[in-house]
Scaffold this motif. Structure first.
Motif, PDB file in Angstrom:
ATOM      1  N   GLY A  17       0.818  -1.210   0.000  1.00  0.00           N
ATOM      2  CA  GLY A  17       0.000   0.000   0.000  1.00  0.00           C
ATOM      3  C   GLY A  17       0.849   1.255   0.000  1.00  0.00           C
ATOM      4  O   GLY A  17       0.519   2.253  -0.624  1.00  0.00           O
ATOM      5  N   SER A  20       2.144   2.418  -3.515  1.00  0.00           N
ATOM      6  CA  SER A  20       1.166   2.825  -4.513  1.00  0.00           C
ATOM      7  C   SER A  20       1.601   4.118  -5.197  1.00  0.00           C
ATOM      8  O   SER A  20       2.100   5.042  -4.565  1.00  0.00           O
ATOM      9  CB  SER A  20      -0.205   3.033  -3.857  1.00  0.00           C
ATOM     10  OG  SER A  20      -1.103   3.582  -4.795  1.00  0.00           O
ATOM     11  N   LYS A  21       1.403   4.164  -6.484  1.00  0.00           N
ATOM     12  CA  LYS A  21       1.714   5.370  -7.244  1.00  0.00           C
ATOM     13  C   LYS A  21       0.536   6.337  -7.253  1.00  0.00           C
ATOM     14  O   LYS A  21       0.633   7.413  -7.806  1.00  0.00           O
ATOM     15  CB  LYS A  21       2.099   4.994  -8.673  1.00  0.00           C
ATOM     16  CG  LYS A  21       3.406   4.236  -8.765  1.00  0.00           C
ATOM     17  CD  LYS A  21       3.771   3.991 -10.203  1.00  0.00           C
ATOM     18  CE  LYS A  21       5.142   3.387 -10.322  1.00  0.00           C
ATOM     19  NZ  LYS A  21       5.566   3.319 -11.725  1.00  0.00           N
ATOM     20  N   THR A  23      -0.885   8.792  -5.569  1.00  0.00           N
ATOM     21  CA  THR A  23      -0.642   9.747  -4.496  1.00  0.00           C
ATOM     22  C   THR A  23      -0.946  11.167  -4.947  1.00  0.00           C
ATOM     23  O   THR A  23      -1.007  11.451  -6.154  1.00  0.00           O
ATOM     24  CB  THR A  23       0.830   9.698  -4.044  1.00  0.00           C
ATOM     25  OG1 THR A  23       1.661  10.117  -5.140  1.00  0.00           O
ATOM     26  CG2 THR A  23       1.241   8.301  -3.592  1.00  0.00           C
ATOM     27  N   TRP A  60      -7.357   5.049 -12.649  1.00  0.00           N
ATOM     28  CA  TRP A  60      -6.436   4.381 -11.746  1.00  0.00           C
ATOM     29  C   TRP A  60      -7.105   4.384 -10.384  1.00  0.00           C
ATOM     30  O   TRP A  60      -7.525   5.437  -9.900  1.00  0.00           O
ATOM     31  CB  TRP A  60      -5.109   5.141 -11.655  1.00  0.00           C
ATOM     32  CG  TRP A  60      -4.250   4.988 -12.867  1.00  0.00           C
ATOM     33  CD1 TRP A  60      -3.179   4.170 -13.004  1.00  0.00           C
ATOM     34  CD2 TRP A  60      -4.359   5.687 -14.117  1.00  0.00           C
ATOM     35  NE1 TRP A  60      -2.617   4.299 -14.257  1.00  0.00           N
ATOM     36  CE2 TRP A  60      -3.325   5.229 -14.961  1.00  0.00           C
ATOM     37  CE3 TRP A  60      -5.232   6.649 -14.620  1.00  0.00           C
ATOM     38  CZ2 TRP A  60      -3.141   5.703 -16.250  1.00  0.00           C
ATOM     39  CZ3 TRP A  60      -5.052   7.114 -15.903  1.00  0.00           C
ATOM     40  CH2 TRP A  60      -4.016   6.638 -16.706  1.00  0.00           C
ATOM     41  N   GLY A  61      -7.251   3.222  -9.757  1.00  0.00           N
ATOM     42  CA  GLY A  61      -7.889   3.129  -8.446  1.00  0.00           C
ATOM     43  C   GLY A  61      -9.240   2.457  -8.541  1.00  0.00           C
ATOM     44  O   GLY A  61      -9.491   1.651  -9.431  1.00  0.00           O
TER      45      GLY A  61
END
Length: 85
Positions: A17, A20-21, A23, A60-61
């Protein structure tokens, strides 16, 4: 033995976690005109993409926490985010 296995898995989950990119810092690096390849290098592979006419929309996500980027002719034209921290 079960307790140590659980602690190992919990530690691994936290480490993944943290890597993770997805951010705020990476979101702030997004710029209009970036190519799909540049965004993919910054955020990693998208979780889903769809094409409608000339617009490619990638996310993304997940539904709770995401970055969404729209591309026209392989260039960023719009980007939004939700619940990045």
């Amino acid at each position: 033995m079960k307790r140590s296995a659980f602690l190992g898995l919990a530690t691994l989950a936290l480490a993944l976690g943290a890597c993770s990119k997805l951010t705020v810092e990476n979101y702030d690096k997004l710029k209009m005109g970036m190519s799909y390849g540049e965004v993919k290098q910054l955020l990693g592979a998208p979780d889903k993409c769809s094409d409608l006419l000339a617009v490619k929309s990638c996310t993304w996500g997940n539904d709770a926490r995401y970055v969404q980027v729209n591309f026209v002719s392989d260039q960023v034209v719009l980007f939004t985010s939700s619940n990045l921290r």
